[in-house]
Design a protein around this motif. Structure first.
Motif: not given
Length: 203
Positions: A41-55
């Motif tokens: 999900l993070a890769e497809r959304a263009g965000i960091g792999r750890t950043a997605i867990y902030h959301h």
């Protein structure tokens, strides 16, 4: 990873969530729910792999939030359409047409606004299933109010609104039947066709 431009933190979070939702929808089309991971999900959304867990804490949380977002958007759009008429029969037509129009895109053919199907829904934790169910009820309540108003005005011949609501949604799931035939069937089933329509040989 590309930065997401925004005027403030709240706008930034909204934009990131939208990208995650878009990524989730794409991945659902390409494979199965089980194949989706937070890293994908993070890769497809263009965000960091750890950043997605902030959301979102996990994949199930993404799905619940996505289903909530989609349902809220659908109900808001539906209410706007229904505002065009206060006649129960016409409001039922609008409801049917709005629901059937969801099948016009490949993504909606797969998921629909009511959820992702029993296999995915059943695999979710009980708490997540309850959250999604609450939003499904919001859609059902729109139809229930239309049916109840039609009964009150003597337009619909219904003895059990709950059962009729469920049956209508089953009929609306018949995607291989022409939309006009589904609409006709639902209106006839509740007794909502006008006499002039019933005499129309094309119906």
């Amino acid at each position: 990873m590309p930065r997401i431009a925004a005027d403030n933190v709240l706008e930034h979070r909204r934009l990131v969530r939208e990208r995650i939702f878009a990524a989730f929808a794409e991945l659902m089309l390409e494979g199965s729910y089980d194949a989706i991971s937070m890293s994908k999900l993070a890769e497809r959304a263009g965000i960091g792999r750890t950043a997605i867990y902030h959301h979102f804490k996990d994949r199930d949380a993404v799905m619940v939030a996505f289903a909530t977002h989609e349902t809220s958007e659908y109900v808001a759009a539906l209410q706007d359409q229904l505002a065009a008429s206060d006649q129960p029969a016409e409001r039922l037509r609008i409801y049917v047409r709005s629901h059937l129009s969801l099948g016009e895109t490949p993504l909606h053919k797969q998921r629909g606004y009511m959820g992702f199907g029993p296999q995915v829904y059943g695999a979710l934790p009980a708490e997540a299933r309850q959250e999604i169910r609450e939003h499904v009820v919001a859609v059902e309540q729109v139809l229930a109010e239309i049916l109840e108003r039609g009964v009150e005005q003597g337009i619909f011949a219904i003895t059990d609104v709950g059962a009729t609501l469920s049956l209508i949604h089953v009929v609306l799931g018949a995607r291989h039947v022409p939309a006009e035939r589904v609409e006709e069937f639902v209106l006839r089933a509740v007794g909502g066709l006008l006499r002039s329509e019933e005499s129309d040989p094309l119906l």
